[in-house]
Every structure is written in C-alpha cells, then in structure tokens.
Design a protein around this motif. Structure first.
Motif, PDB file in Angstrom:
ATOM      1  N   GLU A  59      17.519  99.891  96.899  1.00 26.80           N
ATOM      2  CA  GLU A  59      17.065  99.627  95.530  1.00 26.80           C
ATOM      3  C   GLU A  59      15.544  99.715  95.450  1.00 26.80           C
ATOM      4  OE1 GLU A  59      18.625  98.834  92.588  1.00 26.80           O
ATOM      5  OE2 GLU A  59      20.485  99.459  93.553  1.00 26.80           O
ATOM      6  N   ARG A  60      14.863  98.901  96.255  1.00 22.30           N
ATOM      7  CA  ARG A  60      13.407  98.896  96.262  1.00 22.30           C
ATOM      8  C   ARG A  60      12.849  98.731  97.667  1.00 22.30           C
ATOM      9  NH1 ARG A  60      10.943  98.704  91.414  1.00 22.30           N
ATOM     10  NH2 ARG A  60      12.166  98.053  89.638  1.00 22.30           N
ATOM     11  N   GLU A  61      13.647  98.994  98.665  1.00 21.08           N
ATOM     12  CA  GLU A  61      13.210  98.799 100.046  1.00 21.08           C
ATOM     13  C   GLU A  61      13.858  99.840 100.941  1.00 21.08           C
ATOM     14  OE1 GLU A  61      17.068  97.092  99.498  1.00 21.08           O
ATOM     15  OE2 GLU A  61      15.269  96.500  98.456  1.00 21.08           O
TER      16      GLU A  61
END
Length: 100
Positions: A59-61
């Motif tokens: 997702e964001r990592e």
C-alpha cells in the motif's frame, strides 16, 4: 461539459502534440549513437521497474513476501537458461507453496 470530459480532451490534445513533436525530430538526432543506445535500453528499464513495483509494492511500504522468493527462483532459472514456461511455473509454485 463536465470536468472529466475537459480532462479527457486535454489529454487527447496533449498526446497528439507529443506525437507530432516526435515526428518533427530531425533524423540526425535520431541517428545519433547515444540516442540509439538509450532507446535500446528503455524497454528493459521499464520492465525492471514494473517488476520491482509488482514484487515489492504494498500500500505505502515495501513488502518482502513470497513474491520475492518466486522472483528469485525465476532469476536463478533464467541464469540456468531454463525455458520460459517451466520457469514461470516454478516461480509461481514457489510463491504458492510459501504462501501456504
């Protein structure tokens, strides 16, 4: 006219202008060795970037999971010059077994 259609039309005009700009590049620029070398390397760089995003993207990592192991198996089999289909099956099987 809605904002969506304005965006679609502006994108279409921009794509056409970009295409027209590419057609107007002089042939001496296109025949330059550095230009030829760069255009030969762009597809490999894009493919590498897509693989990196698909294998490590979350997702964001960054995510290290079974997909990375599957990619590792595919890389080793590629170095061993295994045909494409068995390589893909082995990589998918590796990822599936690790997720199990």
């Amino acid at each position: 006219m809605s904002g969506l259609w304005i965006g679609v039309l502006l994108t279409a005009v921009g794509c056409y202008a970009l295409k027209l700009a590419g057609l107007s590049v002089p042939s001496r620029v296109l025949d330059h060795p550095l230009t030829r070398r760069a255009t030969d390397l762009i597809p490999a760089a894009l493919l590498g970037a897509l693989i990196g995003v698909q294998v490590l993207g979350g997702e964001r990592e960054l995510v290290i999971d079974a997909r990375l192991a599957g990619l590792g198996v595919a890389a080793v089999l590629l170095l061993l010059r295994v045909p494409f289909l068995p390589m893909v099956v082995a990589a998918a099987a590796t990822a599936a077994l690790l997720r199990l």
